[in-house]
Write an enzyme that holds these catalytic residues in place. Structure first.
Site, PDB file in Angstrom:
ATOM      1  N   ASN A 167       0.807  -1.229   0.000  1.00  0.00           N
ATOM      2  CA  ASN A 167       0.000   0.000   0.000  1.00  0.00           C
ATOM      3  C   ASN A 167       0.837   1.275   0.000  1.00  0.00           C
ATOM      4  O   ASN A 167       0.449   2.277  -0.612  1.00  0.00           O
ATOM      5  CB  ASN A 167      -1.026  -0.021   1.138  1.00  0.00           C
ATOM      6  N   GLU A 266       3.824  -4.958  12.205  1.00  0.00           N
ATOM      7  CA  GLU A 266       2.833  -3.893  12.019  1.00  0.00           C
ATOM      8  C   GLU A 266       1.715  -4.492  11.177  1.00  0.00           C
ATOM      9  O   GLU A 266       1.904  -4.756   9.988  1.00  0.00           O
ATOM     10  CB  GLU A 266       3.496  -2.682  11.354  1.00  0.00           C
ATOM     11  N   CYS A 300      -3.247   1.401   6.427  1.00  0.00           N
ATOM     12  CA  CYS A 300      -3.516   0.626   7.645  1.00  0.00           C
ATOM     13  C   CYS A 300      -4.125   1.493   8.730  1.00  0.00           C
ATOM     14  O   CYS A 300      -4.906   1.022   9.543  1.00  0.00           O
ATOM     15  CB  CYS A 300      -2.223   0.002   8.147  1.00  0.00           C
ATOM     16  N   GLU A 479       8.016   0.763  16.422  1.00  0.00           N
ATOM     17  CA  GLU A 479       9.141   1.285  15.653  1.00  0.00           C
ATOM     18  C   GLU A 479       8.998   2.800  15.601  1.00  0.00           C
ATOM     19  O   GLU A 479       7.943   3.341  15.887  1.00  0.00           O
ATOM     20  CB  GLU A 479       9.187   0.644  14.264  1.00  0.00           C
TER      21      GLU A 479
HETATM   22  P1  NAD Z   1      -0.071  -9.382   3.176  1.00  0.00           P
HETATM   23  O1  NAD Z   1       0.014  -9.861   4.580  1.00  0.00           O
HETATM   24  O2  NAD Z   1      -0.972 -10.107   2.244  1.00  0.00           O
HETATM   25  O3  NAD Z   1       1.350  -9.382   2.495  1.00  0.00           O
HETATM   26  C1  NAD Z   1       2.433  -8.666   3.026  1.00  0.00           C
HETATM   27  C2  NAD Z   1       3.732  -9.306   2.605  1.00  0.00           C
HETATM   28  O4  NAD Z   1       3.856 -10.593   3.208  1.00  0.00           O
HETATM   29  C3  NAD Z   1       3.863  -9.517   1.106  1.00  0.00           C
HETATM   30  O5  NAD Z   1       5.191  -9.207   0.736  1.00  0.00           O
HETATM   31  C4  NAD Z   1       3.587 -11.001   0.958  1.00  0.00           C
HETATM   32  O6  NAD Z   1       4.173 -11.581  -0.179  1.00  0.00           O
HETATM   33  C5  NAD Z   1       4.208 -11.551   2.224  1.00  0.00           C
HETATM   34  N1  NAD Z   1       3.706 -12.855   2.670  1.00  0.00           N
HETATM   35  C6  NAD Z   1       2.462 -13.357   2.517  1.00  0.00           C
HETATM   36  N2  NAD Z   1       2.387 -14.587   3.097  1.00  0.00           N
HETATM   37  C7  NAD Z   1       3.609 -14.855   3.628  1.00  0.00           C
HETATM   38  C8  NAD Z   1       4.160 -15.946   4.352  1.00  0.00           C
HETATM   39  N3  NAD Z   1       3.427 -17.008   4.660  1.00  0.00           N
HETATM   40  N4  NAD Z   1       5.449 -15.873   4.737  1.00  0.00           N
HETATM   41  C9  NAD Z   1       6.200 -14.797   4.452  1.00  0.00           C
HETATM   42  N5  NAD Z   1       5.737 -13.730   3.761  1.00  0.00           N
HETATM   43  C10 NAD Z   1       4.454 -13.750   3.360  1.00  0.00           C
HETATM   44  O7  NAD Z   1      -0.483  -7.846   3.275  1.00  0.00           O
HETATM   45  P2  NAD Z   1      -0.792  -6.851   2.067  1.00  0.00           P
HETATM   46  O8  NAD Z   1      -2.089  -7.268   1.454  1.00  0.00           O
HETATM   47  O9  NAD Z   1       0.413  -6.713   1.225  1.00  0.00           O
HETATM   48  O10 NAD Z   1      -0.987  -5.457   2.841  1.00  0.00           O
HETATM   49  C11 NAD Z   1      -2.193  -5.047   3.391  1.00  0.00           C
HETATM   50  C12 NAD Z   1      -2.221  -5.359   4.878  1.00  0.00           C
HETATM   51  O11 NAD Z   1      -1.120  -4.718   5.518  1.00  0.00           O
HETATM   52  C13 NAD Z   1      -3.437  -4.823   5.595  1.00  0.00           C
HETATM   53  O12 NAD Z   1      -3.871  -5.778   6.516  1.00  0.00           O
HETATM   54  C14 NAD Z   1      -2.932  -3.597   6.309  1.00  0.00           C
HETATM   55  O13 NAD Z   1      -3.666  -3.197   7.443  1.00  0.00           O
HETATM   56  C15 NAD Z   1      -1.568  -4.024   6.673  1.00  0.00           C
HETATM   57  N6  NAD Z   1      -0.709  -2.866   6.932  1.00  0.00           N
HETATM   58  C16 NAD Z   1      -0.358  -2.578   8.202  1.00  0.00           C
HETATM   59  C17 NAD Z   1       0.429  -1.469   8.466  1.00  0.00           C
HETATM   60  C18 NAD Z   1       0.820  -1.096   9.865  1.00  0.00           C
HETATM   61  O14 NAD Z   1       1.689  -0.251  10.005  1.00  0.00           O
HETATM   62  N7  NAD Z   1       0.236  -1.676  10.885  1.00  0.00           N
HETATM   63  C19 NAD Z   1       0.865  -0.676   7.401  1.00  0.00           C
HETATM   64  C20 NAD Z   1       0.487  -1.007   6.112  1.00  0.00           C
HETATM   65  C21 NAD Z   1      -0.294  -2.118   5.881  1.00  0.00           C
END
Ligand code: NAD
Length: 498
Positions: A167, A266, A300, A479
């Site tokens: 995002n 996060e 997020c 962080e």
């Molecule tokens: P996601 O969890 O689908 O993917 C994030 C990353 O993890 C990607 O690079 C993906 O390839 C990798 N991944 C997926 N499965 C994995 C596994 N089993 N092992 C290792 N890596 C793996 O998230 P997304 O769809 O890319 O992002 C959106 C989500 O991120 C939302 O839930 C949002 O709230 C959250 N988010 C949180 C913050 C925060 O600061 N708290 C900030 C931005 C986004």
């Protein structure tokens, strides 16, 4: 450097490569995957998918860097290098902007004032933090009267695995890489499969400013049974920092349990806005409007649940509706575009499933609720309408689960305690916003909402020295500023008997 990050491979197509030990490399398996534009579905390029050999090579390169020149650099020199990284990102601002906008489809106006400048700033802020943080010392008495002196030193944790979402690709990645490198670690980054470009481009920057080979590595791929899992399972990775969905965090934590490795998470949110009748109404509409719809709702910290005190409820709903209907959906480079598409067709299916569930659960659709009519090739993009609902029961999945789209539910409340209870009634605990001109109430309510970040009369106002993170299922650890040192360094106590 063997090849540039994005090698032209045909007229319109680029190849996006892994960056390992200072070299841009394809996968030994020859495997690639598509990178498609969310704006119109066009193929942007093909990405080299790292297998276990590439992930292993990246981890080995990082270990070698720690044992080599990077490990010898003093803090002052390291900080200078990180300043140079930030300056070089800014010098190549347009390249980063173009790559980020192509991958995400977000308006260039947004990426140019948020993603790219913050992506660069993350290197400078943590270089400054590391230079200026003291460690602790304790003198102690001993029976022989001579005493002892304890002092703490910080050392790098080692090789950090950095797993990123799509995002805010550059911003959230450098938010981790900045402090990791400032503290003297080496990193292996796994960007989201949806947004591989800016992390790769950063490899060119690292080479240009002379960051030693292997300090910064990038491996591309997916999660399970792909680069993400290979990296988090790899025992040469000393700690893992992850931003993404809570469910993914659960899987990564299981992988990190082998070897008892530290994690910083996060995760997702289902953030509430609490709007009191004594608020500055226009400021609340402006702020909640941004919190709900910015980046097409894919933030997020964004708001998906809005609780409004009953005397201003109807007026608020109508004003937010007008705001939602004022967005101009269009190509990112058009100056008047204020909303882009969702990240992908797959994500659109997820968001539209909630648009459907809302109606099934009895919502009144105040505005939106479907797919907009987009002209020409844009009809192939991942567009959705900005959407507002009222009238849902708090038990609806639309109110319980993170949607990550440009939408919110608005519900009325009658008493402060009720608003606090509603805001807290979620497994998540990332962020909240409170809108009131009553200072005492602002402090009182802020202290009672169980989240990592509370904004009063604002949203997304970030001082990078402050702690950032979530409570409950929204994360582990904090962080930002000195708090990043807790994760990216190991604190050693030295006890000297005098
Ligand atoms: P996601 O969890 O689908 O993917 C994030 C990353 O993890 C990607 O690079 C993906 O390839 C990798 N991944 C997926 N499965 C994995 C596994 N089993 N092992 C290792 N890596 C793996 O998230 P997304 O769809 O890319 O992002 C959106 C989500 O991120 C939302 O839930 C949002 O709230 C959250 N988010 C949180 C913050 C925060 O600061 N708290 C900030 C931005 C986004």
């Amino acid at each position: 450097m063997s090849q540039p990050a994005r090698a032209a491979a045909g007229r319109a197509e680029t190849r996006i490569l892994n960056f390992i030990g200072g070299e841009f490399v394809a996968a030994k398996s020859g495997k690639t995957f598509e990178n498609r534009s969310p704006v119109d579905g066009a193929l942007i390029g093909r990405v080299a998918e790292a297998g276990e050999p590439e992930v292993d090579a990246a981890v080995q390169a990082a270990r070698a860097a720690l044992a080599g020149p990077w490990g010898q650099l003093d803090i002052a020199r390291r900080s200078e290098m990180l300043y140079a990284v930030a300056d070089e990102i800014n010098r190549r601002f347009d390249d980063f902007l173009q790559a980020e906008v192509a991958d995400t489809g977000k308006p260039a106006s947004l990426a140019s004032h948020l993603d790219i400048p913050r992506g660069a700033a993350n290197f400078k802020i943590f270089a400054d933090v590391v230079k200026n943080v003291p460690s602790e010392a304790f003198q102690m008495a001993t029976p022989d009267g001579r005493g002892a002196l304890n002092y703490a030193i910080r050392v790098p944790k080692g090789v950090i695995g950095v797993i990123c979402p799509w995002n805010l690709p550059l911003l959230l990645m450098t938010w981790k890489v900045g402090p990791a490198l400032a503290c003297g670690n080496a990193v292996v980054v796994k960007p989201s499969e949806e947004t591989p470009s800016t992390a790769t481009l950063l490899g060119e920057v690292m080479n240009k400013v002379g960051v030693p080979k292997g300090v910064y590595n990038v491996v591309h791929g997916f999660g399970p049974d792909s680069a993400g899992e290979f990296l988090t399972r790899h025992r040469g990775v000393d700690a893992i920092t992850f931003t993404g969905e809570t469910r993914t965090g659960t899987a990564i934590m299981k992988a990190a349990a082998e070897g008892v490795r530290a994690v910083s998470f996060e995760l997702g949110g289902k953030n509430a806005a609490v709007v009191f009748a004594d608020c500055d109404f226009d400021a609340a509409i402006e702020g909640v409007g941004r919190a709900v719809f910015a980046n097409c709702g894919q933030v997020c910290l964004g708001t998906e649940r809005v609780y409004v005190e009953r005397p201003i409820f109807e007026r608020f709903v109508q004003a937010l509706k007008a705001k939602a209907e004022g967005f101009k959906l269009g190509r990112p480079e058009d100056k008047d575009t204020t909303m882009g598409p969702l990240i992908s067709e797959e994500h659109r299916r997820k968001v539209l499933s909630y648009y459907g569930k809302a109606v099934e659960d009895g919502a009144q659709v105040v505005t939106g609720g479907g797919v907009p009519d987009m002209p020409g090739e844009l009809a192939n993009g991942a567009w959705v309408q900005p959407t507002i609902w009222t009238g849902l029961p708090e038990t609806s999945a639309v109110i319980r689960e993170e949607i990550f789209g440009p939408c919110c539910h608005i519900a009325p409340f009658d008493a402060e305690d009720e608003a606090i209870r509603l805001a807290n009634d979620t497994p998540y605990g990332l962020a909240t916003t409170i809108w009131t001109t009553n200072l005492a109430r602002a402090h009182r309510v802020a202290a009672k909402i169980d989240v990592g970040i509370t904004w009063v009369n604002s949203w997304f106002l970030r001082d990078l020295r402050t702690p950032f993170g979530g409570s409950k299922e929204s994360g582990i650890g904090r962080e930002g500023g000195v708090h990043s040192l807790e994760f990216y360094t190991e604190l050693r106590n030295v006890c000297i008997k005098l």
